[in-house]
Design a protein around this motif. Structure first.
Motif, short mmCIF file in Angstrom:
data_model
loop_
_atom_site.label_atom_id
_atom_site.label_comp_id
_atom_site.label_asym_id
_atom_site.label_seq_id
_atom_site.Cartn_x
_atom_site.Cartn_y
_atom_site.Cartn_z
N GLU A 1 31.45 -97.45 12.74
CA GLU A 1 30.64 -96.71 13.25
C GLU A 1 29.44 -96.48 12.39
OE1 GLU A 1 33.54 -94.34 14.89
OE2 GLU A 1 33.63 -96.03 15.96
N ASP A 2 29.84 -96.23 11.15
CA ASP A 2 29.31 -95.77 10.05
C ASP A 2 29.22 -96.60 8.73
OD1 ASP A 2 27.39 -94.58 8.40
OD2 ASP A 2 28.70 -92.63 8.25
N PRO A 3 28.33 -97.79 8.70
CA PRO A 3 28.60 -98.40 7.46
C PRO A 3 28.19 -97.77 6.12
CG PRO A 3 26.76 -99.42 9.37
CD PRO A 3 27.38 -98.03 9.64
N LYS A 4 27.47 -96.87 6.05
CA LYS A 4 27.35 -96.05 4.97
C LYS A 4 28.48 -95.34 4.40
CE LYS A 4 22.42 -95.54 5.53
NZ LYS A 4 21.25 -94.52 5.45
N LEU A 5 29.35 -94.97 5.19
CA LEU A 5 30.76 -94.32 4.99
C LEU A 5 31.35 -94.93 3.98
CD1 LEU A 5 32.72 -91.88 5.51
CD2 LEU A 5 33.48 -93.46 7.17
N LEU A 6 31.68 -96.66 4.18
CA LEU A 6 32.29 -97.40 3.41
C LEU A 6 31.68 -97.19 2.01
CD1 LEU A 6 34.65 -99.49 3.18
CD2 LEU A 6 32.99 -101.13 3.54
N GLU B 1 33.38 -92.60 -4.15
CA GLU B 1 34.15 -91.39 -4.47
C GLU B 1 35.53 -92.02 -4.97
OE1 GLU B 1 32.35 -88.55 -0.92
OE2 GLU B 1 34.28 -89.59 -0.59
N ILE B 2 36.12 -92.92 -4.54
CA ILE B 2 37.62 -93.49 -4.79
C ILE B 2 37.42 -93.96 -6.21
CG2 ILE B 2 39.48 -95.17 -4.59
CD1 ILE B 2 39.33 -92.51 -2.62
N ALA B 3 36.26 -94.55 -6.81
CA ALA B 3 36.03 -95.05 -8.08
C ALA B 3 35.85 -94.00 -8.80
CB ALA B 3 34.65 -96.10 -7.98
N ARG B 4 35.55 -93.00 -8.62
CA ARG B 4 35.48 -91.71 -9.42
C ARG B 4 36.51 -91.06 -9.66
NH1 ARG B 4 31.12 -88.14 -7.34
NH2 ARG B 4 30.84 -89.22 -5.57
N ILE B 5 37.40 -91.01 -8.60
CA ILE B 5 38.78 -90.28 -8.67
C ILE B 5 39.63 -91.00 -9.44
CG2 ILE B 5 40.76 -89.88 -7.26
CD1 ILE B 5 38.88 -89.04 -4.96
N THR B 6 39.78 -92.49 -9.38
CA THR B 6 40.64 -93.15 -10.06
C THR B 6 40.20 -93.68 -11.64
OG1 THR B 6 40.14 -95.25 -8.56
CG2 THR B 6 41.94 -93.75 -7.76
N LEU C 1 53.13 -90.07 -1.40
CA LEU C 1 52.51 -88.60 -0.91
C LEU C 1 51.37 -88.79 -0.35
CD1 LEU C 1 50.81 -86.50 -3.39
CD2 LEU C 1 52.37 -88.00 -4.38
N GLY C 2 50.94 -87.82 0.49
CA GLY C 2 49.51 -87.89 0.99
C GLY C 2 48.74 -86.98 0.65
N ILE C 3 47.42 -86.70 0.77
CA ILE C 3 46.75 -85.88 0.53
C ILE C 3 45.66 -85.90 1.44
CG2 ILE C 3 44.89 -84.69 -1.16
CD1 ILE C 3 46.51 -85.84 -3.38
N ASP C 4 45.48 -85.01 2.40
CA ASP C 4 44.54 -84.78 3.36
C ASP C 4 43.14 -84.38 3.21
OD1 ASP C 4 45.27 -82.20 2.98
OD2 ASP C 4 45.99 -81.84 5.23
N ASN C 5 42.63 -83.98 2.05
CA ASN C 5 41.36 -83.65 1.73
C ASN C 5 41.14 -84.13 0.32
OD1 ASN C 5 39.26 -82.42 1.05
ND2 ASN C 5 39.83 -80.51 1.89
N VAL D 1 31.54 -86.32 4.66
CA VAL D 1 32.90 -86.75 5.65
C VAL D 1 34.30 -86.46 4.65
CG1 VAL D 1 34.40 -88.21 6.89
CG2 VAL D 1 31.73 -88.35 7.08
N VAL D 2 34.99 -85.64 5.01
CA VAL D 2 36.32 -85.37 4.43
C VAL D 2 37.37 -86.51 4.88
CG1 VAL D 2 38.35 -83.73 4.11
CG2 VAL D 2 35.82 -82.83 4.11
N HIS D 3 37.88 -86.90 4.00
CA HIS D 3 38.92 -88.13 4.04
C HIS D 3 40.30 -87.73 3.22
CE1 HIS D 3 38.25 -90.38 0.59
NE2 HIS D 3 36.90 -90.31 0.99
#
Length: 179
Positions: free
Chosen positions: A45-50, A56-61, A130-134, A148-150
């Motif tokens: 529904e939201d192409p900008k979300l990707l 964000e994942i690139a910054r985290i990892t 393990l999962g992290i919900d936030n 959006v929190v994922h």
């Protein structure tokens, strides 16, 4: 080398060799890789979300994620074959140790009401999930900039043959298991 990698080589590996009675130092379990996975059902529904989550994942990892796509169409979920449904990153060597150190010493203490991770999340072959919900608990993410929190799933793959060996390895690395 990172702090955790040096600690593994100098302290943890010899201690595990002695604890399990291995004949050769090469028998001692070690980390092989860490995979970080994010499911994005709302990306259709939201192409900008990707794009946002990729950043964000690139910054985290510290590594650019790969977009995972649907292998087949599922009408009930309004998913067509080839649509982006998630992201994944596989960390090895230096980035793997840096990520695990940051996860254990910086991120987990920031989780609200954190009392340790479950010791029951081993798969029977020495791997831990393990999962992290936030995702905002990671220090690289500024909460004010998040739309959006994922959540994300983290799998730690070891060369251990049993869960007991993997538990001991991760415990000595500082993984905060529930008592």
């Amino acid at each position: 080398m990172t702090v955790l990698a040096n600690q593994y080589r100098e302290e943890i590996r010899p201690a595990l060799k002695e604890a399990f009675g291995y004949d050769n130092i090469m028998e001692v379990p070690e980390l092989k890789k860490i995979t970080v996975n994010v499911g994005l059902g709302d990306a259709k529904e939201d192409p900008k979300l990707l794009d946002t989550v990729v950043d964000e994942i690139a910054r985290i990892t510290g590594q650019q994620p790969t977009v995972t796509r649907a292998k087949k169409a599922i009408a009930n979920f309004k998913i067509r074959e080839g649509m982006p449904v998630g992201l994944k990153v596989t960390l090895r060597d230096k980035l793997m140790y840096e990520f695990l150190y940051k996860l254990i010493n910086v991120t987990m203490p920031r989780i609200r009401d954190f009392r340790g991770v479950s010791a029951n999340s081993f798969d029977g072959r020495g791997n831990y999930s393990l999962g992290i919900d936030n995702h905002t608990v990671f220090p690289e993410i500024k909460v004010d900039d998040v739309d959006v929190v994922h959540g994300l799933q983290i799998t730690i793959v070891t060369s251990a043959e049993t869960d007991e060996e993997a538990f001991e390895l991760l415990s000595r690395m500082g993984m905060p298991f529930k008592k």
